[in-house]
Design a protein around this motif. Sequence first.
Motif, PDB file in Angstrom:
ATOM      1  N   SER A 123      38.940  21.419  12.910  1.00  0.00           N
ATOM      2  CA  SER A 123      39.923  22.496  13.067  1.00  0.00           C
ATOM      3  C   SER A 123      41.327  22.001  12.756  1.00  0.00           C
ATOM      4  N   PHE A 168      40.847  28.775  14.417  1.00  0.00           N
ATOM      5  CA  PHE A 168      39.855  27.926  13.756  1.00  0.00           C
ATOM      6  C   PHE A 168      38.869  27.321  14.752  1.00  0.00           C
ATOM      7  N   GLU A 169      39.337  27.021  15.970  1.00  0.00           N
ATOM      8  CA  GLU A 169      38.469  26.378  16.952  1.00  0.00           C
ATOM      9  C   GLU A 169      37.530  27.372  17.637  1.00  0.00           C
TER      10      GLU A 169
END
Length: 297
Positions: A123, A168-169
Amino acid sequence: MNTIRQLALIGPTASGKTALSIKVAQALDAYILSIDSLSIYKEIDIVSAKPTLEEREGIVHFGLDRIYPNEDFDVTTFIRLYNDVYAKAAADSKNLVIVGGTSFYLKMLMDGISELPKISAASEKKTADALKDLKETYTWLSSLDPDYMSRIASNDPYRIEKALDIYFETGLIPSEYFRQFPPRPTVKSELPVYQIEIDRQLLRKRIALRTELMLKKGLIDEICCLEKKYTRAPNCMKAIGIKETLAYLDGIYDREMLQEKITTNTARLAKRQTTFNNSQFENVIKGSVEDLEKMLL
């Protein structure tokens, strides 16, 4: 763990918070936790109006001289610090006085912040790649989460980075993430807030006097040393008192103008602090330094 008494003392810069907090700490047998965005730095002493060891009157202070000017910190630093200091005060059977001009940190202690996810290396790489074109990334994030991104400036890489990390995570847009993981207050027990009120003209005179004393104590030499050791890159080098002195060193101001600029900009800061305090805290006990001293002592 012992139950301790704690209170917060807020007010604009140069309003007398430091002296009053020391009197209160002496009377209550308390530690002092400073919430000040400049006093937390080592080697930034004069321009931060940090109390000297003599002025501290033997009261143990926390939140001063924690990090070096080239080190970063954010609100989570103060949250960890508060938890550590509260635990120590309870273990030592001491009370706690929280004092400082950066009331935003007090607000976050009382309201809480959401716990952020642990960011994986994958990420982090995606975020780093996206940050290469900040403008395009901001536009993209705004299309995904217009409500959240409307509160972030397009040239704020720090907050854009955090938004990217979350997305993103977790696969969640920030608005949805914070709905699922709402903030949790750090302060769990009673914390009355006392706010110093002071006439604006009187405060301006106090600020002017303090600026004059700073210059006599060696403000210019302090800033010269900081610039030589840390350059002008760290965020703290943009603080009021520092940026004006750097302009003086560049030949933009003479000494008289330097003093006037610091005084004027500090007075403007004091106005912003008062506006923030009046709008962000409820059930605050307000009064002059003398009124609050009588109440608390």
